[in-house]
Design an enzyme around this catalytic site. Structure first.
Site, mmCIF file in Angstrom:
data_model
loop_
_atom_site.group_PDB
_atom_site.id
_atom_site.type_symbol
_atom_site.label_atom_id
_atom_site.label_comp_id
_atom_site.label_asym_id
_atom_site.label_seq_id
_atom_site.Cartn_x
_atom_site.Cartn_y
_atom_site.Cartn_z
ATOM 1 N N HIS A 142 0.835 -1.205 0.000
ATOM 2 C CA HIS A 142 0.000 0.000 0.000
ATOM 3 C C HIS A 142 0.868 1.254 0.000
ATOM 4 O O HIS A 142 0.347 2.370 0.023
ATOM 5 C CB HIS A 142 -0.897 0.036 1.240
ATOM 6 C CG HIS A 142 -1.991 -0.996 1.252
ATOM 7 N ND1 HIS A 142 -2.735 -1.295 0.138
ATOM 8 C CD2 HIS A 142 -2.479 -1.778 2.262
ATOM 9 C CE1 HIS A 142 -3.636 -2.230 0.460
ATOM 10 N NE2 HIS A 142 -3.488 -2.530 1.729
ATOM 11 N N LYS A 301 -18.805 -6.469 -0.832
ATOM 12 C CA LYS A 301 -19.689 -6.476 -2.001
ATOM 13 C C LYS A 301 -18.924 -6.538 -3.322
ATOM 14 O O LYS A 301 -19.338 -7.203 -4.249
ATOM 15 C CB LYS A 301 -20.583 -5.237 -1.999
ATOM 16 C CG LYS A 301 -21.726 -5.280 -0.996
ATOM 17 C CD LYS A 301 -22.667 -4.105 -1.240
ATOM 18 C CE LYS A 301 -23.893 -4.193 -0.332
ATOM 19 N NZ LYS A 301 -24.822 -3.065 -0.591
#
Length: 335
Positions: A142, A301
């Site tokens: 990251h 999701k």
């Protein structure tokens, strides 16, 4: 597949590593600080808000990491499709090594197969773990592009970065849900209004989302053979084309025979959100001190546009304004 069969054992840290740890410990108290989104503290380091593990990892990478020409860095700002990109790259690089019906991704979370660079660079206090991984090494990060040493980012290095980013409105909502999952019991959840304010100010894990994207985007323009930038929305819309694009970038294009066997389609199907979220290993919600994030935490999701179910029209407008202002004149757009 057991990760112990893939990755090496670890040696004791040497004096050089200990000096880096000492330098980091001395540096942290001198840096501006802010509360993190779960429980950890964030420090402002070289223009980005990063937790102590990320800073220590960055310093160890700069001081001790020896890049190889075949290294592939899977780079993302948090909640931009890290798990998905890890799975896709692992499958592309290792497509000749595994049967799709008995693939490691059916038994292991992608983070076990593509280790977290700034996390494992100092596993047990030593960089020997990373040094011992066989080539080609796939490492996930990251960290902003500017925090890597020039021996990894200049044109004389063949080390390559594959970066994925995402509409910041979806990033904010995903990060909000993720942070509240990780907050300990008894600690009040973060409100959407609170994280919205922090996100807009760039006080977020690994710093300003927009600055993070721009670092990799500008690098991809300057060194297109070294840095490839993907958009989450494009991968969702055209997964087959994006997988081919990544394979070409990495110098391992799909052969006519592989195309006839529909290997690209097999990779896309294997790495799909629906398939990975339904694997038993990814349904695990077990957390530990060593692994405070459970496998199931990485799957919510995976949709494009879910932000519309959470953000107010005013929040959406403000984020779009910031995005337009930050990316003006750079050639980058999410539309």
């Amino acid at each position: 597949m057991e990760t112990s069969k893939i990755f090496p054992s670890v040696e004791t840290p040497d004096e050089g590593h200990q000096n880096t740890f000492k330098n980091c410990d001395e540096l942290l108290p001198t840096l501006p600080q802010s509360k993190g989104w779960w429980v950890d503290q964030l420090f402002q380091y070289q223009g980005f808000w990063i937790h102590s593990l990320g800073i220590r990892g960055s310093m160890l990478i700069n001081d001790h990491f020896k890049p190889r020409p075949t290294d592939i860095i899977v780079a993302t700002s948090p909640k931009c499709g890290t798990t998905w990109l890890r799975a896709l790259l692992f499958s592309i690089i290792n497509r000749a090594s595994f049967d799709f019906n008995r693939h490691p991704l059916r038994k292991a979370n992608p983070r076990e197969l593509v280790p977290f660079f700034e996390g494992i660079i100092h596993k047990d206090g030593s960089t020997s773990f990373v040094d011992g991984i066989p080539s080609p090494r796939l490492l996930s990060t990251h960290l902003p592009y500017s925090l890597f040493p020039t021996r990894m980012t200049d044109d004389t290095s063949a080390c390559r970065f594959v970066y994925i980013c995402r509409d910041p409105k979806d990033v904010l909502v995903s990060k909000w849900h993720f942070a509240n999952k990780l907050r300990p019991k008894g600690v009040p959840p973060l409100s959407l209004e609170e994280v919205f304010d922090l996100f807009c100010k760039g006080v977020s894990h690994y710093g300003s989302f927009w600055d993070h994207v721009l670092g990799y985007w500008k690098a991809s323009l300057e060194s297109p053979k070294k840095v490839l930038c993907l958009k989450y929305e494009d991968v969702k819309k055209e997964p087959l084309g994006c997988v081919r694009k990544v394979a070409n970038f990495l110098g391992v294009p799909f052969t006519p025979e592989e195309e006839n066997k529909e290997i690209v389609e097999e990779i896309v199907k294997l790495c799909s959100f629906e398939n990975m979220s339904n694997q038993d290993v990814n349904k695990s919600d077990t957390r530990s001190q060593e692994n405070p994030i459970s496998n199931s935490d990485f799957f919510r999701k995976g949709e494009v546009g879910d932000w519309a179910n959470h953000l107010s029209p005013q929040m959406s407008e403000i984020l779009d304004q910031i995005t337009e202002q930050k990316f003006q004149g750079t050639g980058f757009s999410f539309h």
